[in-house]
Design a protein around this motif. Structure first.
Motif, PDB file in Angstrom:
ATOM      1  N   LEU A 111     -28.542 -37.751  -3.458  1.00 39.76           N
ATOM      2  CA  LEU A 111     -28.966 -36.374  -3.205  1.00 39.76           C
ATOM      3  C   LEU A 111     -27.914 -35.379  -3.668  1.00 39.76           C
ATOM      4  O   LEU A 111     -28.247 -34.340  -4.266  1.00 39.76           O
ATOM      5  CB  LEU A 111     -29.256 -36.190  -1.713  1.00 39.76           C
ATOM      6  CG  LEU A 111     -30.588 -36.763  -1.232  1.00 39.76           C
ATOM      7  CD1 LEU A 111     -30.598 -36.882   0.288  1.00 39.76           C
ATOM      8  CD2 LEU A 111     -31.742 -35.890  -1.699  1.00 39.76           C
ATOM      9  N   LYS A 115     -29.217 -32.992  -6.642  1.00 45.03           N
ATOM     10  CA  LYS A 115     -29.321 -31.580  -6.253  1.00 45.03           C
ATOM     11  C   LYS A 115     -28.092 -30.764  -6.647  1.00 45.03           C
ATOM     12  O   LYS A 115     -28.034 -29.569  -6.364  1.00 45.03           O
ATOM     13  CB  LYS A 115     -29.566 -31.474  -4.743  1.00 45.03           C
ATOM     14  CG  LYS A 115     -30.870 -32.105  -4.279  1.00 45.03           C
ATOM     15  CD  LYS A 115     -32.073 -31.511  -4.997  1.00 45.03           C
ATOM     16  CE  LYS A 115     -33.385 -32.114  -4.503  1.00 45.03           C
ATOM     17  NZ  LYS A 115     -34.560 -31.559  -5.235  1.00 45.03           N
ATOM     18  N   LEU A 117     -24.895 -30.507  -5.680  1.00 45.73           N
ATOM     19  CA  LEU A 117     -24.356 -29.748  -4.557  1.00 45.73           C
ATOM     20  C   LEU A 117     -22.941 -29.246  -4.813  1.00 45.73           C
ATOM     21  O   LEU A 117     -22.544 -28.229  -4.237  1.00 45.73           O
ATOM     22  CB  LEU A 117     -24.408 -30.604  -3.284  1.00 45.73           C
ATOM     23  CG  LEU A 117     -25.814 -30.981  -2.811  1.00 45.73           C
ATOM     24  CD1 LEU A 117     -25.747 -31.724  -1.491  1.00 45.73           C
ATOM     25  CD2 LEU A 117     -26.711 -29.760  -2.700  1.00 45.73           C
ATOM     26  N   THR A 120     -23.642 -26.029  -6.815  1.00 43.21           N
ATOM     27  CA  THR A 120     -24.218 -24.957  -5.986  1.00 43.21           C
ATOM     28  C   THR A 120     -23.181 -24.394  -5.025  1.00 43.21           C
ATOM     29  O   THR A 120     -23.142 -23.180  -4.777  1.00 43.21           O
ATOM     30  CB  THR A 120     -25.436 -25.465  -5.197  1.00 43.21           C
ATOM     31  OG1 THR A 120     -25.049 -26.541  -4.332  1.00 43.21           O
ATOM     32  CG2 THR A 120     -26.541 -25.942  -6.128  1.00 43.21           C
ATOM     33  N   LEU A 137     -31.507 -28.255 -11.040  1.00 45.06           N
ATOM     34  CA  LEU A 137     -31.556 -29.210  -9.937  1.00 45.06           C
ATOM     35  C   LEU A 137     -32.687 -30.200 -10.163  1.00 45.06           C
ATOM     36  O   LEU A 137     -33.801 -29.821 -10.524  1.00 45.06           O
ATOM     37  CB  LEU A 137     -31.766 -28.481  -8.607  1.00 45.06           C
ATOM     38  CG  LEU A 137     -30.836 -27.299  -8.302  1.00 45.06           C
ATOM     39  CD1 LEU A 137     -31.098 -26.774  -6.901  1.00 45.06           C
ATOM     40  CD2 LEU A 137     -29.381 -27.703  -8.467  1.00 45.06           C
ATOM     41  N   ASP A 139     -35.197 -33.657  -9.032  1.00 45.37           N
ATOM     42  CA  ASP A 139     -36.125 -34.009  -7.958  1.00 45.37           C
ATOM     43  C   ASP A 139     -36.102 -35.511  -7.724  1.00 45.37           C
ATOM     44  O   ASP A 139     -36.023 -36.301  -8.678  1.00 45.37           O
ATOM     45  CB  ASP A 139     -37.552 -33.596  -8.319  1.00 45.37           C
ATOM     46  CG  ASP A 139     -37.713 -32.100  -8.488  1.00 45.37           C
ATOM     47  OD1 ASP A 139     -37.701 -31.390  -7.470  1.00 45.37           O
ATOM     48  OD2 ASP A 139     -37.837 -31.646  -9.647  1.00 45.37           O
TER      49      ASP A 139
END
Length: 330
Positions: A111, A115, A117, A120, A137, A139
């Motif tokens: 994840l 994503k 992270l 972000t 990002l 899926d």
């Protein structure tokens, strides 16, 4: 000596062991030694062994009364299992105790990478809000995960991945026969897995056959932009090959909980922004740690009490004639 005049059984820690997690599960009257001296090693009949402890011939020679080694985990690369068995010493392992924790850790890394992270977080923390439109990002829903090693941990990863809507492929050299599906996963060849999987997770033991299983050839066959997570053994992956795959875009992300050796020397791949690292702790959540040490202590207690333990590194081990006496008989 105990008040009954019998010798107290000495169980030692090899590596860092919290006595609170094991003492209550050892045989009554056993003395647990957290930091054993040479005399404690000579007297020890049992040992609770951490992953970073080496149990070789030299150490076994210093522990002449040893009857059981309980490894907190399943990896026995640092334990001379054959020599222990030859000496009649049981090598207990603790499969299952950390299954859910490792699987959750693998999915957490997936994840994090899918994503993005780290990117972000930097976007917000560094005041670059306007750059958010450039973030891409991924899926999990509709993606395909390829699980290499479909034992307890691999199957748990498969169930978690399926809950995210992923197609689950699995390859395991130890699974044979005509079965096309196991626990919801499609069993495929390694070649098919690496040609289809957007995400690959590794959960195999390290053997001469699996050393550097993931190399340049393996990575070149992955779909462009795949994510790879290794929560198995560090030696499964050629880090130099992974660095090249990150550089050319074949890999979009890499997650590592395991290394070869441990602790590792710094590798350039560690500095890549699409890499997430952890120091072999995914199986050491609060619950998993408690369960692992409980299982190890119970394995020691089983052998010392004349019972066959639940899980052995060498299933062919049997009680020597001199080791079948229960604690009460000593």
């Amino acid at each position: 000596m105990s008040e009954h005049g019998t010798r107290r059984q000495v169980v030692v820690a090899l590596g860092s062991v919290d006595p609170a997690l094991v003492v209550g599960h050892l045989p009554a009257g056993a003395r647990f030694v957290q930091d054993p001296t040479p005399d404690d090693l000579r007297a020890a009949v049992g040992a609770v062994v951490r992953a970073d402890a080496t149990v070789d011939v030299a150490l076994l020679d210093r522990m002449p009364d040893l009857r059981v080694i309980a490894r907190t985990g399943v990896g026995v690369e640092r334990v001379d299992v054959a020599e222990a068995t030859r000496r009649g010493i049981a090598v207990v392992v603790t499969p299952g105790a950390g299954t859910n924790a490792v699987a959750e850790g693998a999915m957490a890394m997936v994840l994090h990478l899918v994503k993005r992270l780290r990117a972000t977080t930097d976007c917000v923390a560094q005041g670059r809000w306007a750059d958010r439109g450039a973030l891409v990002l991924g899926d999990l829903d509709g993606a395909t995960i390829g699980i290499v090693g479909y034992g307890r941990i691999g199957r748990r990863v498969g169930r978690l991945a399926a809950a995210f809507g992923m197609t689950v492929l699995a390859h395991d050299p130890y699974l044979t026969g005509p079965t096309a599906q196991v626990d919801g996963a499609q069993l495929v060849t390694l070649g098919e897995l690496r040609s289809r999987a957007n995400v690959v997770t590794l959960h195999l033991p390290l053997t001469p056959q699996t050393q550097h299983l993931v190399d340049d050839e393996f990575l070149a066959a992955l779909p462009t932009g795949a994510v790879l997570v290794n929560c198995g053994r560090g030696g499964l992956l050629d880090l130099d090959a992974a660095a090249k795959a990150l550089a050319d875009g074949r890999l979009a992300g890499l997650g590592l909980d395991v290394f070869d050796p441990e602790p590792p020397q710094h590798h350039p791949v560690f500095d890549h922004p699409d890499v997430v690292l952890s120091p072999h702790v995914m199986g050491l959540s609060v619950g998993a740690t408690r369960a692992t040490f409980t299982a190890a202590a119970r394995g020691v207690a089983d052998v010392l009490s004349g019972r066959r333990p639940a899980a052995l590194a060498d299933p062919g081990w049997t009680f020597p004639d001199s080791s079948t006496h229960t604690q009460e008989e000593l």
